[in-house]
Enzyme design. Structure first.
Site, PDB file in Angstrom:
ATOM      1  N   SER A 116       0.915  -1.249  -0.004  1.00 53.54           N
ATOM      2  CA  SER A 116      -0.017  -0.120  -0.071  1.00 53.54           C
ATOM      3  C   SER A 116       0.797   1.353  -0.087  1.00 53.54           C
ATOM      4  O   SER A 116       0.361   2.392  -0.117  1.00 53.54           O
ATOM      5  CB  SER A 116      -0.884  -0.132   1.435  1.00 53.54           C
ATOM      6  OG  SER A 116      -0.209  -0.282   2.525  1.00 53.54           O
ATOM      7  N   HIS A 137      -2.061  -2.493  -6.260  1.00 54.74           N
ATOM      8  CA  HIS A 137      -2.603  -2.193  -5.010  1.00 54.74           C
ATOM      9  C   HIS A 137      -4.276  -2.394  -5.107  1.00 54.74           C
ATOM     10  O   HIS A 137      -4.874  -1.329  -5.666  1.00 54.74           O
ATOM     11  CB  HIS A 137      -2.318  -0.665  -4.573  1.00 54.74           C
ATOM     12  CG  HIS A 137      -2.633  -0.364  -3.423  1.00 54.74           C
ATOM     13  ND1 HIS A 137      -2.957   0.879  -3.096  1.00 54.74           N
ATOM     14  CD2 HIS A 137      -2.849  -1.064  -2.254  1.00 54.74           C
ATOM     15  CE1 HIS A 137      -3.212   0.998  -1.782  1.00 54.74           C
ATOM     16  NE2 HIS A 137      -3.299  -0.112  -1.167  1.00 54.74           N
ATOM     17  N   GLU A 149      -4.605   0.301  -8.341  1.00 55.06           N
ATOM     18  CA  GLU A 149      -3.555   0.944  -8.663  1.00 55.06           C
ATOM     19  C   GLU A 149      -2.561   0.075  -9.242  1.00 55.06           C
ATOM     20  O   GLU A 149      -1.836  -0.933  -8.530  1.00 55.06           O
ATOM     21  CB  GLU A 149      -2.823   2.015  -7.750  1.00 55.06           C
ATOM     22  CG  GLU A 149      -3.925   3.006  -7.156  1.00 55.06           C
ATOM     23  CD  GLU A 149      -3.290   3.600  -5.916  1.00 55.06           C
ATOM     24  OE1 GLU A 149      -3.418   5.039  -5.634  1.00 55.06           O
ATOM     25  OE2 GLU A 149      -2.655   2.985  -4.746  1.00 55.06           O
ATOM     26  N   ASN A 187      -3.569   6.418  -1.078  1.00 58.08           N
ATOM     27  CA  ASN A 187      -3.110   6.383   0.404  1.00 58.08           C
ATOM     28  C   ASN A 187      -2.381   7.574   0.806  1.00 58.08           C
ATOM     29  O   ASN A 187      -2.425   8.221   1.869  1.00 58.08           O
ATOM     30  CB  ASN A 187      -2.380   5.243   1.066  1.00 58.08           C
ATOM     31  CG  ASN A 187      -3.239   4.053   0.900  1.00 58.08           C
ATOM     32  OD1 ASN A 187      -4.334   4.186   1.383  1.00 58.08           O
ATOM     33  ND2 ASN A 187      -2.703   2.901   0.992  1.00 58.08           N
TER      34      ASN A 187
HETATM   35  N1  CAA Z   1     -18.088  -9.828  -0.872  1.00 54.73           N
HETATM   36  C1  CAA Z   1     -18.406  -9.691  -1.895  1.00 54.73           C
HETATM   37  N2  CAA Z   1     -19.217  -8.454  -2.216  1.00 54.73           N
HETATM   38  C2  CAA Z   1     -19.564  -7.897  -1.500  1.00 54.73           C
HETATM   39  C3  CAA Z   1     -19.420  -8.083  -0.250  1.00 54.73           C
HETATM   40  C4  CAA Z   1     -18.621  -9.141   0.164  1.00 54.73           C
HETATM   41  N3  CAA Z   1     -18.346  -9.551   1.463  1.00 54.73           N
HETATM   42  N4  CAA Z   1     -19.936  -7.130   0.567  1.00 54.73           N
HETATM   43  C5  CAA Z   1     -20.779  -6.278  -0.300  1.00 54.73           C
HETATM   44  N5  CAA Z   1     -20.367  -6.750  -1.360  1.00 54.73           N
HETATM   45  C6  CAA Z   1     -20.753  -6.333  -2.873  1.00 54.73           C
HETATM   46  C7  CAA Z   1     -22.336  -6.372  -2.934  1.00 54.73           C
HETATM   47  O1  CAA Z   1     -22.460  -7.315  -4.070  1.00 54.73           O
HETATM   48  C8  CAA Z   1     -22.893  -5.085  -3.498  1.00 54.73           C
HETATM   49  O2  CAA Z   1     -22.528  -5.194  -5.011  1.00 54.73           O
HETATM   50  P1  CAA Z   1     -24.000  -4.512  -5.798  1.00 54.73           P
HETATM   51  O3  CAA Z   1     -24.288  -3.234  -5.674  1.00 54.73           O
HETATM   52  O4  CAA Z   1     -23.507  -5.092  -7.104  1.00 54.73           O
HETATM   53  O5  CAA Z   1     -25.023  -5.556  -5.396  1.00 54.73           O
HETATM   54  C9  CAA Z   1     -21.977  -3.947  -3.153  1.00 54.73           C
HETATM   55  O6  CAA Z   1     -20.656  -4.488  -2.783  1.00 54.73           O
HETATM   56  C10 CAA Z   1     -22.245  -3.021  -2.203  1.00 54.73           C
HETATM   57  O7  CAA Z   1     -22.812  -3.770  -0.913  1.00 54.73           O
HETATM   58  P2  CAA Z   1     -23.787  -3.177   0.367  1.00 54.73           P
HETATM   59  O8  CAA Z   1     -24.575  -2.303  -0.190  1.00 54.73           O
HETATM   60  O9  CAA Z   1     -23.793  -4.231   1.514  1.00 54.73           O
HETATM   61  O10 CAA Z   1     -22.323  -2.241   0.987  1.00 54.73           O
HETATM   62  P3  CAA Z   1     -22.593  -1.048   1.710  1.00 54.73           P
HETATM   63  O11 CAA Z   1     -23.098   0.093   0.734  1.00 54.73           O
HETATM   64  O12 CAA Z   1     -22.657  -1.330   2.988  1.00 54.73           O
HETATM   65  O13 CAA Z   1     -21.206  -0.555   1.488  1.00 54.73           O
HETATM   66  C11 CAA Z   1     -18.692  -0.458   1.825  1.00 54.73           C
HETATM   67  C12 CAA Z   1     -19.964  -1.416   2.113  1.00 54.73           C
HETATM   68  C13 CAA Z   1     -18.338  -0.973   0.068  1.00 54.73           C
HETATM   69  C14 CAA Z   1     -17.758  -1.206   2.520  1.00 54.73           C
HETATM   70  C15 CAA Z   1     -18.649   0.743   1.803  1.00 54.73           C
HETATM   71  O14 CAA Z   1     -19.106   1.393   3.328  1.00 54.73           O
HETATM   72  C16 CAA Z   1     -17.507   1.552   1.493  1.00 54.73           C
HETATM   73  O15 CAA Z   1     -17.368   1.832   0.155  1.00 54.73           O
HETATM   74  N6  CAA Z   1     -16.828   1.955   2.354  1.00 54.73           N
HETATM   75  C17 CAA Z   1     -15.618   2.644   2.184  1.00 54.73           C
HETATM   76  C18 CAA Z   1     -14.234   1.483   1.809  1.00 54.73           C
HETATM   77  C19 CAA Z   1     -12.959   2.226   1.522  1.00 54.73           C
HETATM   78  O16 CAA Z   1     -12.759   3.303   1.212  1.00 54.73           O
HETATM   79  N7  CAA Z   1     -12.013   1.268   1.230  1.00 54.73           N
HETATM   80  C20 CAA Z   1     -10.644   1.579   0.955  1.00 54.73           C
HETATM   81  C21 CAA Z   1      -9.813   1.480   2.190  1.00 54.73           C
HETATM   82  S1  CAA Z   1      -8.175   2.044   1.801  1.00 54.73           S
HETATM   83  C22 CAA Z   1      -7.623   0.722   1.352  1.00 54.73           C
HETATM   84  O17 CAA Z   1      -7.949  -0.395   1.147  1.00 54.73           O
HETATM   85  C23 CAA Z   1      -5.962   0.834   0.970  1.00 54.73           C
HETATM   86  C24 CAA Z   1      -5.061   0.572   1.873  1.00 54.73           C
HETATM   87  O18 CAA Z   1      -4.056   0.267   1.447  1.00 54.73           O
HETATM   88  C25 CAA Z   1      -4.902   0.876   3.373  1.00 54.73           C
END
Ligand code: CAA
Length: 279
Positions: A116, A137, A149, A187
């Site tokens: 990351s 990434h 990325e 990040n």
């Molecule tokens: N497995 C597979 N697919 C899943 C899933 C799972 N466990 N959970 C949800 N999904 C899919 C669903 O199929 C759904 O798809 P459709 O819209 O096509 O039906 C979609 O994801 C959304 O599902 P939900 O409506 O249940 O989810 P939500 O609206 O509550 O959103 C979330 C959940 C996507 C986590 C949202 O809260 C979000 O985007 N959060 C921010 C996450 C983020 O910013 N991540 C980046 C972190 S930084 C990083 O990772 C980099 C690093 O190096 C630190």
């Protein structure tokens, strides 16, 4: 195509789940049998969760699981066609793994790292295939987040970049090519913002839940930054801040002491049951 995945923690297990669901054969390596088993169980439970929400056809679960094998022996990755490393976010760990992978995998195999924030060029330096090492990434949760990325190191070839982009697309992701720089794009911006939220919390300006509410309702974030830090892992956030600080040298990237203290206390977020929230 058979993909070897190194690491079966938060990102590793998300990648195992998603890559198998996209039709790839998977062999993943964790350091202990306990981690191998717990990752397999996690992936199986995730498929159940997806089935219960109508996101996965019931018969796909057995098909996907049949494509997944776990091991503790890195030598079992000898016949893979592509590697994604998602082990600990630590340069020495990654170098050791890449050195071993370089001696085990066929010379034509691309070794991608899900780092990351670390330097791809430095990771590649321990291999004899600098042109075939690339950053890939993914974001957490790996099955859901659409971005990848793609980061070339100093010697990464155009052919390797094209293959990494094509693998991303087969995983239904949108790749962007990003120059090697600490924290890459997401990040570099996201984690300092989380760090600033920690400062706002530490100064007693608002509670954790109100800080999150502020960013959800006032800036339309899908989840609050402190809840997101708990999801990503506070240790990962700290490691990224430390890389930004040491590589870019500016005070604005200094990890907040509260973030450091929480990591020292083992409050890493969801994976330890406690971070800014309790799980
Ligand atoms: N497995 C597979 N697919 C899943 C899933 C799972 N466990 N959970 C949800 N999904 C899919 C669903 O199929 C759904 O798809 P459709 O819209 O096509 O039906 C979609 O994801 C959304 O599902 P939900 O409506 O249940 O989810 P939500 O609206 O509550 O959103 C979330 C959940 C996507 C986590 C949202 O809260 C979000 O985007 N959060 C921010 C996450 C983020 O910013 N991540 C980046 C972190 S930084 C990083 O990772 C980099 C690093 O190096 C630190």
């Amino acid at each position: 195509m058979k993909i070897g995945i190194l690491g079966a923690s938060t990102m590793g297990r998300g990648l195992i789940q998603h890559c198998a669901n996209c039709g790839f054969d998977i062999i993943y390596r964790a350091r202990s049998q306990k981690s191998v088993d717990s990752a397999y169980q996690y992936v199986s439970d995730q498929y159940d969760f997806m089935i219960s929400h109508g996101w996965l056809a019931e018969e796909k679960k057995a098909e996907n699981l049949a494509r997944i094998k776990g091991t503790t022996d890195i030598k079992d990755l000898a016949d893979v066609d592509y590697v994604i490393e998602a082990a600990a976010e630590n340069m020495e760990t990654k170098k050791e793994l890449f050195k071993e992978l370089d001696s085990i995998c066929r010379p034509d195999v691309i070794l991608a790292t899900n780092t990351s924030s670390l330097s791809i060029t430095e990771i590649a330096s321990v291999t004899n295939r600098h042109d075939k090492v690339v950053g890939m990434h993914f974001f957490n949760p790996a099955p859901v987040m659409k971005l990848v990325e793609i980061i070339p190191g100093y010697n990464t070839s155009d052919a390797t970049l094209e293959t990494a982009k094509s693998v991303s697309e087969k995983l239904l992701k949108t790749p962007i090519v990003v120059k090697e720089a600490p924290g890459f794009v997401v990040n570099r911006m996201l984690v300092p913002m989380i760090n600033e939220c920690v400062a706002v919390l530490a100064e007693g300006i608002a509670s954790a839940s109100d800080i999150d509410k502020a960013m959800q309702l006032g800036a339309n974030h899908p989840m609050g930054p402190l809840a997101l830090a708990d999801l990503v892992g506070l240790d990962i956030c700290l490691a990224i801040m430390e890389t930004l600080h040491s590589e870019l040298g500016e005070d604005k990237y200094r990890p907040h002491p509260l973030l450091r203290k929480m990591v020292r206390a083992g409050k890493l977020g969801q994976k330890t049951g406690e971070g800014f929230y309790t799980y």
